[in-house]
Design a protein around this motif. Structure first.
Motif, short mmCIF file in Angstrom:
data_model
loop_
_atom_site.label_atom_id
_atom_site.label_comp_id
_atom_site.label_asym_id
_atom_site.label_seq_id
_atom_site.Cartn_x
_atom_site.Cartn_y
_atom_site.Cartn_z
N GLU A 27 35.26 9.26 -33.34
CA GLU A 27 36.08 9.96 -34.33
C GLU A 27 36.21 9.09 -35.58
N MET A 28 36.83 9.65 -36.61
CA MET A 28 36.87 8.96 -37.89
C MET A 28 37.58 7.61 -37.80
N SER A 29 38.62 7.49 -36.99
CA SER A 29 39.31 6.20 -36.88
C SER A 29 38.37 5.12 -36.36
N ASP A 30 37.42 5.51 -35.52
CA ASP A 30 36.42 4.54 -35.04
C ASP A 30 35.50 4.10 -36.18
N VAL A 31 35.17 5.01 -37.06
CA VAL A 31 34.34 4.66 -38.22
C VAL A 31 35.10 3.69 -39.10
N TYR A 32 36.38 3.99 -39.37
CA TYR A 32 37.18 3.10 -40.22
C TYR A 32 37.28 1.70 -39.61
N ARG A 33 37.32 1.62 -38.30
CA ARG A 33 37.49 0.35 -37.61
C ARG A 33 36.19 -0.46 -37.59
N THR A 34 35.04 0.19 -37.60
CA THR A 34 33.77 -0.52 -37.38
C THR A 34 32.82 -0.57 -38.57
N VAL A 35 33.09 0.25 -39.59
CA VAL A 35 32.17 0.36 -40.73
C VAL A 35 32.94 0.17 -42.03
N LYS A 36 32.37 -0.59 -42.95
CA LYS A 36 32.99 -0.75 -44.27
C LYS A 36 32.74 0.51 -45.09
N ILE A 37 33.69 1.44 -44.97
CA ILE A 37 33.58 2.75 -45.61
C ILE A 37 34.53 2.80 -46.80
N TRP A 38 34.05 3.36 -47.89
CA TRP A 38 34.85 3.46 -49.12
C TRP A 38 35.44 4.84 -49.32
N HIS A 39 34.87 5.85 -48.72
CA HIS A 39 35.33 7.23 -48.93
C HIS A 39 35.50 7.94 -47.60
N LYS A 40 36.58 8.71 -47.49
CA LYS A 40 36.83 9.51 -46.28
C LYS A 40 35.65 10.43 -45.99
N ARG A 41 35.07 10.94 -47.03
CA ARG A 41 33.97 11.88 -46.86
C ARG A 41 32.78 11.24 -46.15
N HIS A 42 32.55 9.95 -46.41
CA HIS A 42 31.48 9.23 -45.71
C HIS A 42 31.79 9.16 -44.22
N ALA A 43 33.03 8.81 -43.89
CA ALA A 43 33.42 8.72 -42.49
C ALA A 43 33.26 10.06 -41.78
N LEU A 44 33.68 11.11 -42.43
CA LEU A 44 33.55 12.44 -41.85
C LEU A 44 32.08 12.80 -41.62
N GLU A 45 31.25 12.50 -42.58
CA GLU A 45 29.82 12.80 -42.44
C GLU A 45 29.20 12.00 -41.30
N ILE A 46 29.59 10.75 -41.14
CA ILE A 46 29.08 9.93 -40.05
C ILE A 46 29.44 10.56 -38.71
N VAL A 47 30.71 10.94 -38.55
CA VAL A 47 31.16 11.55 -37.29
C VAL A 47 30.44 12.87 -37.05
N GLN A 48 30.23 13.65 -38.10
CA GLN A 48 29.56 14.94 -37.93
C GLN A 48 28.10 14.76 -37.51
N VAL A 49 27.40 13.81 -38.12
CA VAL A 49 26.00 13.56 -37.77
C VAL A 49 25.89 13.06 -36.33
N ILE A 50 26.76 12.13 -35.95
CA ILE A 50 26.74 11.63 -34.57
C ILE A 50 27.07 12.78 -33.61
N GLY A 51 28.03 13.61 -33.97
CA GLY A 51 28.40 14.75 -33.13
C GLY A 51 27.26 15.74 -32.96
N GLU A 52 26.55 16.02 -34.03
CA GLU A 52 25.42 16.95 -33.95
C GLU A 52 24.29 16.37 -33.11
N THR A 53 24.16 15.06 -33.13
CA THR A 53 23.08 14.41 -32.40
C THR A 53 23.40 14.21 -30.92
#
Length: 81
Positions: A27-53
């Protein structure tokens, strides 16, 4: 992902961090914890791509809805650097 503003702030470092932490991102909190993300939209996209895969993410978590509702990239309260 053709918007140039969306592309800024996401590069090789973030891609490597996502791949290195893939088994920990559900989920997005995992992205925030593990990846240097600057925009919420990036985190959401990461979770969506992983979810689709892999079909094992929580795209419906509250923080995902917050990113959809609030697309203001200046308000990245959950980001960690």
């Amino acid at each position: 992902m053709t918007n140039i503003q969306f592309m800024l702030g996401f590069g090789d470092l973030q891609i490597s961090q996502v791949l290195d932490n893939l088994e920990h991102i559900f989920e997005m909190s995992d992205v925030y914890r593990t990846v240097k993300i600057w925009h919420k939209r990036h985190a959401l996209e990461i979770v969506q791509v992983i979810g689709e895969t892999f079909h094992d993410t929580n795209v419906n978590s509250n923080d995902a809805h917050d990113a959809d509702d609030d697309d203001d990239d200046d308000d990245d309260d959950n980001c960690c650097f």
